[in-house]
Design a protein around this motif. Structure first.
Motif, PDB file in Angstrom:
ATOM      1  N   GLY A 168      32.051  33.764  35.593  1.00  0.00           N
ATOM      2  CA  GLY A 168      33.271  34.424  36.057  1.00  0.00           C
ATOM      3  C   GLY A 168      33.491  35.716  35.311  1.00  0.00           C
ATOM      4  N   SER A 169      34.332  36.541  35.866  1.00  0.00           N
ATOM      5  CA  SER A 169      34.631  37.802  35.203  1.00  0.00           C
ATOM      6  C   SER A 169      35.742  37.599  34.193  1.00  0.00           C
ATOM      7  CB  SER A 169      35.040  38.854  36.246  1.00  0.00           C
ATOM      8  OG  SER A 169      36.167  38.404  36.970  1.00  0.00           O
TER       9      SER A 169
ATOM     10  N   GLU B  98      39.192  37.811  32.146  1.00  0.00           N
ATOM     11  CA  GLU B  98      40.585  37.856  32.577  1.00  0.00           C
ATOM     12  C   GLU B  98      41.444  38.148  31.354  1.00  0.00           C
ATOM     13  OE1 GLU B  98      43.398  37.630  35.583  1.00  0.00           O
ATOM     14  OE2 GLU B  98      41.269  37.279  35.835  1.00  0.00           O
ATOM     15  N   LYS B  99      42.315  39.129  31.453  1.00  0.00           N
ATOM     16  CA  LYS B  99      43.178  39.499  30.342  1.00  0.00           C
ATOM     17  C   LYS B  99      44.506  38.769  30.483  1.00  0.00           C
ATOM     18  CE  LYS B  99      45.399  43.613  28.561  1.00  0.00           C
ATOM     19  NZ  LYS B  99      45.437  45.059  28.656  1.00  0.00           N
TER      20      LYS B  99
ATOM     21  N   SER C 182      37.470  34.000  30.112  1.00  0.00           N
ATOM     22  CA  SER C 182      36.777  33.930  31.392  1.00  0.00           C
ATOM     23  C   SER C 182      37.794  33.688  32.501  1.00  0.00           C
ATOM     24  CB  SER C 182      35.760  32.785  31.363  1.00  0.00           C
ATOM     25  OG  SER C 182      35.255  32.552  32.658  1.00  0.00           O
ATOM     26  N   SER C 183      37.589  34.344  33.634  1.00  0.00           N
ATOM     27  CA  SER C 183      38.510  34.172  34.763  1.00  0.00           C
ATOM     28  C   SER C 183      38.488  32.732  35.286  1.00  0.00           C
ATOM     29  CB  SER C 183      38.177  35.156  35.886  1.00  0.00           C
ATOM     30  OG  SER C 183      36.876  34.928  36.383  1.00  0.00           O
ATOM     31  N   ASP C 184      37.437  31.991  34.957  1.00  0.00           N
ATOM     32  CA  ASP C 184      37.359  30.584  35.357  1.00  0.00           C
ATOM     33  C   ASP C 184      38.493  29.758  34.755  1.00  0.00           C
ATOM     34  OD1 ASP C 184      35.021  31.241  36.675  1.00  0.00           O
ATOM     35  OD2 ASP C 184      33.707  30.397  35.132  1.00  0.00           O
TER      36      ASP C 184
ATOM     37  N   SER D 189      41.622  31.192  33.777  1.00  0.00           N
ATOM     38  CA  SER D 189      42.897  31.914  33.765  1.00  0.00           C
ATOM     39  C   SER D 189      44.062  31.054  34.251  1.00  0.00           C
ATOM     40  CB  SER D 189      42.804  33.219  34.560  1.00  0.00           C
ATOM     41  OG  SER D 189      42.476  32.970  35.904  1.00  0.00           O
ATOM     42  N   GLU D 190      43.877  30.304  35.322  1.00  0.00           N
ATOM     43  CA  GLU D 190      44.971  29.469  35.828  1.00  0.00           C
ATOM     44  C   GLU D 190      45.341  28.389  34.812  1.00  0.00           C
ATOM     45  OE1 GLU D 190      45.995  26.410  39.444  1.00  0.00           O
ATOM     46  OE2 GLU D 190      44.470  27.934  39.797  1.00  0.00           O
TER      47      GLU D 190
END
Length: 72
Positions: free
Chosen positions: A5-6, A8-9, A52-54, A56-57
């Motif tokens: 994944g990209s 994530e900030k 990791s954007s994986d 973020s949630e």
């Protein structure tokens, strides 16, 4: 380091009015959920972490729970 994944900030709360233990709570919460921090950036008013954007949630949900933001 390669992550899926990209990045994530996730930007944190205002540090000016926050006790130091809140930073500890944030880092412990992410660690307890196996969310690796790739970069940490701080200023006078905020903490930002790159993950990791994986995750973020999961990060947002768990941090909202820990800090009571889910009740707002």
């Amino acid at each position: 380091m390669v992550t899926s994944g990209s990045p994530e900030k996730i930007e944190g709360a205002i540090l000016e009015a926050i006790e130091p233990y809140r930073s500890k709570m944030m880092f412990e919460t992410l660690a307890n959920n196996n969310i690796n921090i790739q970069v940490i950036s701080t200023s006078e008013i905020k903490i930002s972490v790159l993950i990791s954007s994986d995750y973020s949630e999961l990060a947002v949900r768990t941090l909202h729970d820990v800090f009571g933001l889910d009740k707002v």
